[in-house]
Motif scaffolding. Structure first.
Motif, PDB file in Angstrom:
ATOM      1  N   LYS A  72      34.974  39.219  34.803  1.00 45.95           N
ATOM      2  CA  LYS A  72      34.077  39.236  35.968  1.00 45.95           C
ATOM      3  C   LYS A  72      34.047  37.872  36.655  1.00 45.95           C
ATOM      4  CE  LYS A  72      30.829  42.803  34.535  1.00 45.95           C
ATOM      5  NZ  LYS A  72      29.427  43.079  34.175  1.00 45.95           N
ATOM      6  N   LEU A  73      33.941  36.822  35.855  1.00 41.42           N
ATOM      7  CA  LEU A  73      33.890  35.471  36.403  1.00 41.42           C
ATOM      8  C   LEU A  73      35.193  35.126  37.112  1.00 41.42           C
ATOM      9  CD1 LEU A  73      32.016  33.011  36.558  1.00 41.42           C
ATOM     10  CD2 LEU A  73      33.052  32.191  34.455  1.00 41.42           C
ATOM     11  N   ALA A  74      36.298  35.481  36.505  1.00 43.27           N
ATOM     12  CA  ALA A  74      37.599  35.202  37.108  1.00 43.27           C
ATOM     13  C   ALA A  74      37.773  35.965  38.415  1.00 43.27           C
ATOM     14  CB  ALA A  74      38.717  35.566  36.141  1.00 43.27           C
ATOM     15  N   LYS A  75      37.310  37.191  38.439  1.00 43.67           N
ATOM     16  CA  LYS A  75      37.420  37.988  39.659  1.00 43.67           C
ATOM     17  C   LYS A  75      36.529  37.404  40.762  1.00 43.67           C
ATOM     18  CE  LYS A  75      36.944  42.685  41.396  1.00 43.67           C
ATOM     19  NZ  LYS A  75      36.567  44.064  41.060  1.00 43.67           N
ATOM     20  N   ARG A  76      35.344  36.981  40.388  1.00 41.44           N
ATOM     21  CA  ARG A  76      34.398  36.446  41.371  1.00 41.44           C
ATOM     22  C   ARG A  76      34.951  35.180  42.040  1.00 41.44           C
ATOM     23  NH1 ARG A  76      28.148  34.648  40.274  1.00 41.44           N
ATOM     24  NH2 ARG A  76      27.736  33.958  42.388  1.00 41.44           N
ATOM     25  N   TYR A  77      35.570  34.314  41.247  1.00 36.44           N
ATOM     26  CA  TYR A  77      36.085  33.054  41.773  1.00 36.44           C
ATOM     27  C   TYR A  77      37.592  33.090  42.039  1.00 36.44           C
ATOM     28  CZ  TYR A  77      31.562  30.994  40.941  1.00 36.44           C
ATOM     29  OH  TYR A  77      30.221  30.699  40.995  1.00 36.44           O
ATOM     30  N   GLU A  78      38.173  34.283  41.921  1.00 38.24           N
ATOM     31  CA  GLU A  78      39.588  34.474  42.189  1.00 38.24           C
ATOM     32  C   GLU A  78      40.445  33.498  41.387  1.00 38.24           C
ATOM     33  OE1 GLU A  78      40.033  34.310  46.433  1.00 38.24           O
ATOM     34  OE2 GLU A  78      38.850  36.103  46.729  1.00 38.24           O
ATOM     35  N   ILE A  79      40.191  33.481  40.096  1.00 39.38           N
ATOM     36  CA  ILE A  79      40.937  32.614  39.175  1.00 39.38           C
ATOM     37  C   ILE A  79      41.819  33.505  38.320  1.00 39.38           C
ATOM     38  CG2 ILE A  79      40.742  31.014  37.237  1.00 39.38           C
ATOM     39  CD1 ILE A  79      37.953  30.255  38.368  1.00 39.38           C
ATOM     40  N   GLN A  80      43.072  33.126  38.207  1.00 37.71           N
ATOM     41  CA  GLN A  80      43.974  33.911  37.390  1.00 37.71           C
ATOM     42  C   GLN A  80      43.884  33.448  35.939  1.00 37.71           C
ATOM     43  OE1 GLN A  80      47.784  34.447  39.043  1.00 37.71           O
ATOM     44  NE2 GLN A  80      48.596  35.507  37.265  1.00 37.71           N
ATOM     45  N   ILE A  81      43.722  34.404  35.041  1.00 33.39           N
ATOM     46  CA  ILE A  81      43.608  34.113  33.613  1.00 33.39           C
ATOM     47  C   ILE A  81      45.027  34.097  33.027  1.00 33.39           C
ATOM     48  CG2 ILE A  81      42.707  34.874  31.403  1.00 33.39           C
ATOM     49  CD1 ILE A  81      40.463  36.255  32.988  1.00 33.39           C
ATOM     50  N   VAL A  82      45.307  33.019  32.313  1.00 29.09           N
ATOM     51  CA  VAL A  82      46.635  32.879  31.715  1.00 29.09           C
ATOM     52  C   VAL A  82      46.619  33.393  30.301  1.00 29.09           C
ATOM     53  CG1 VAL A  82      48.469  31.276  31.133  1.00 29.09           C
ATOM     54  CG2 VAL A  82      47.038  30.861  33.120  1.00 29.09           C
TER      55      VAL A  82
END
Length: 82
Positions: A72-82
């Motif tokens: 959710k946090l990654a989607k909200r801030y548009e961060i790609q999880i490695v």
């Protein structure tokens, strides 16, 4: 929260997920040991109340909750999880 802070939080979440997965992996590998060795290894690995069943349940639930929160946090801030 700024994007940099979100990235730091996501990294910490990823590390916590890794710790839970390591414990679950240890439990899976411990089944191949002799009963006495398995008991000693798993006693040292438990950090809640000393029972393997409750620890496994805790680790699985915690990993799942953190995984969902990280997504959710990654989607909200548009961060790609490695």
């Amino acid at each position: 929260m700024e994007r940099e802070t979100a990235e730091k939080v996501i990294k910490k979440m990823s590390w916590e997920i890794t710790k839970q997965e390591r414990f679950l992996g240890l439990v899976a590998r411990a089944n191949s040991f002799k009963p006495k060795d398995r008991e000693n290894i798993l006693k040292g690995a438990c950090w809640i109340d000393g029972t393997i069943e409750s620890q496994i349940s805790y680790a699985m639930n915690r990993r799942e909750r953190i995984f969902k929160a990280r997504a959710k946090l990654a989607k909200r801030y548009e961060i790609q999880i490695v």
